[in-house]
Design a protein around this motif. Structure first.
Motif, short mmCIF file in Angstrom:
data_model
loop_
_atom_site.label_atom_id
_atom_site.label_comp_id
_atom_site.label_asym_id
_atom_site.label_seq_id
_atom_site.Cartn_x
_atom_site.Cartn_y
_atom_site.Cartn_z
N THR A 23 0.82 -1.21 0.00
CA THR A 23 0.00 0.00 0.00
C THR A 23 0.85 1.27 0.00
OG1 THR A 23 -1.77 -1.15 1.19
CG2 THR A 23 -1.79 1.26 1.25
N VAL A 24 1.97 1.25 0.72
CA VAL A 24 2.76 2.47 0.88
C VAL A 24 3.87 2.61 -0.17
CG1 VAL A 24 2.29 2.50 3.35
CG2 VAL A 24 4.38 1.40 2.51
N THR A 25 4.09 1.58 -0.99
CA THR A 25 5.18 1.64 -1.97
C THR A 25 4.64 2.00 -3.34
OG1 THR A 25 6.35 -0.11 -0.77
CG2 THR A 25 7.11 0.39 -3.00
N PRO A 26 5.06 3.11 -3.93
CA PRO A 26 4.60 3.45 -5.28
C PRO A 26 5.22 2.53 -6.32
CG PRO A 26 6.25 5.03 -4.54
CD PRO A 26 5.97 4.13 -3.38
N VAL A 27 4.46 2.22 -7.35
CA VAL A 27 4.96 1.34 -8.42
C VAL A 27 6.18 1.94 -9.09
CG1 VAL A 27 4.40 0.46 -10.72
CG2 VAL A 27 2.78 0.16 -8.84
N ALA A 28 6.21 3.26 -9.19
CA ALA A 28 7.34 3.92 -9.84
C ALA A 28 8.66 3.63 -9.13
CB ALA A 28 7.10 5.43 -9.89
N ALA A 29 8.59 3.28 -7.85
CA ALA A 29 9.82 2.99 -7.10
C ALA A 29 10.44 1.67 -7.52
CB ALA A 29 9.52 2.97 -5.60
N GLY A 30 9.62 0.74 -8.04
CA GLY A 30 10.14 -0.53 -8.53
C GLY A 30 10.07 -1.65 -7.51
N PRO A 31 10.15 -2.90 -7.98
CA PRO A 31 10.03 -4.06 -7.08
C PRO A 31 11.16 -4.19 -6.07
CG PRO A 31 10.58 -4.75 -9.33
CD PRO A 31 10.23 -3.29 -9.40
#
Length: 335
Positions: A23-31
């Protein structure tokens, strides 16, 4: 399936903090960042991405012509609307003729992460599946001239001419409605799952033979199973309403698999060289054999030629590997 096991209960407890991390990790940040975020919540576990599979979608919701959200569940909305009309599809189409209602789709990719449990067995690891989802505009549900005959044809129709529909660029099919987001899908102890799956049938599934071949061959002691494979899971209900799980190994390969450097009819030193080159390219011994079982990079004639060379006195495989190949030739299987 049987009653929940200790591992299934533990996975259930571990899932809650993983959901929060997603929930808190944006997709743009990456896996990779997602994996680090998970480690903050679960410092005793070290998850790493093994594989990402994309190119799939599922049905989304229903939006009004002004973009207002009518429903988050297109299938349920359409089913309820049809039930209200006692299953009369023609009446449903008539009531919504000229409607600007639009369907949405969730386009997605599945990220597979693995974390060792410390017990050392080839399948003694946790596999985490996280979906990367983005909601996009889809077809008009009641476009002029559309005559769906079934509920499936209504909810999963394709629109090939948004320009003809007069939609603005920001609302054409496939255009994102909102930013992509991560969503927890499943956390599974693979060894525990495979053990449970053995109770579904008297005969072992192909995945059980695959793991047994891995352990019996040179691949087992050379590298961790989870370094090279993810396990894709599918569930369905049998006629007794029991949940049946099917598992398929998927090679953790980015891009195209290496090409096998020998043609049918090759044998002896030339075939041996091709086997070694393929194994080096993939990264572990007997990679050619496991690729033969799961894809098209290596054809079945290779196993026949290897066994024929050995029978002729030219055996370049360790005995343990040759035994695995011979057993497969005696009773072949594949995915």
């Amino acid at each position: 399936m049987n009653a929940p096991t200790a591992w299934s209960e533990r996975c259930r407890l571990l899932a809650e903090p993983i959901v929060e991390a997603c929930t808190v990790t944006p997709v743009a940040a990456g896996p990779a960042v997602l994996a680090r975020e998970i480690s903050k919540y679960l410092p005793d576990w070290s998850f790493r991405e093994v594989l990402c599979r994309g190119g799939w979608y599922r049905l989304g919701g229903v939006l009004g012509g002004d973009g207002s959200r009518i429903s988050d569940n297109l299938e349920q909305w359409a089913s309820d609307a049809l039930d209200e009309r006692h299953g009369d599809m023609a009446l449903l189409l008539e009531d919504h003729a000229g409607s600007a209602l639009r369907a949405t789709r969730l386009t997605g990719r599945t990220h597979y992460f693995a974390a060792a449990t410390g017990s050392g067995g080839s399948t003694d690891f946790l596999q985490l599946e996280v979906e990367e989802l983005q909601e996009t505009w889809a077809q008009r549900l009641f476009a002029q001239g559309a005559t769906p005959g079934t509920l499936d044809e209504l909810v999963d129709a394709r629109c090939n001419d948004c320009a003809g529909c007069g939609e603005a660029d920001t609302r054409r099919c496939g255009t994102p409605i909102e930013a992509a987001h991560y969503q927890f899908r499943r956390l599974t102890h693979i060894g525990d799952l495979l053990a449970s799956m053995r109770t579904q049938s008297l005969d072992a599934q192909p995945i059980h033979r695959f793991v047994a071949d891995w352990d019996a061959s040179s691949a087992g002691p050379a590298t961790a199973f989870s370094n090279h494979w993810a396990v894709a899971l599918r569930e369905h209900l049998d006629r007794y309403r029991q949940t049946i799980v099917r598992a398929t190994p998927v090679a953790a390969v980015t891009g195209e698999a290496p090409r096998f450097g020998a043609r049918e009819g090759t044998s002896g030193l030339s075939l041996h060289a091709a086997l070694l080159a393929f194994d080096r390219a993939v990264g572990y011994p007997m990679a050619w054999y496991f690729s033969l079982l799961t894809g098209k990079a290596v054809a079945h004639w290779v196993a026949v030629a290897v066994a024929s060379d050995a029978a002729a006195g030219f055996s370049y495989l360790p005995d343990r590997d040759l035994m695995v190949v011979r057993q497969w030739l005696h009773r072949p299987y594949a995915f």
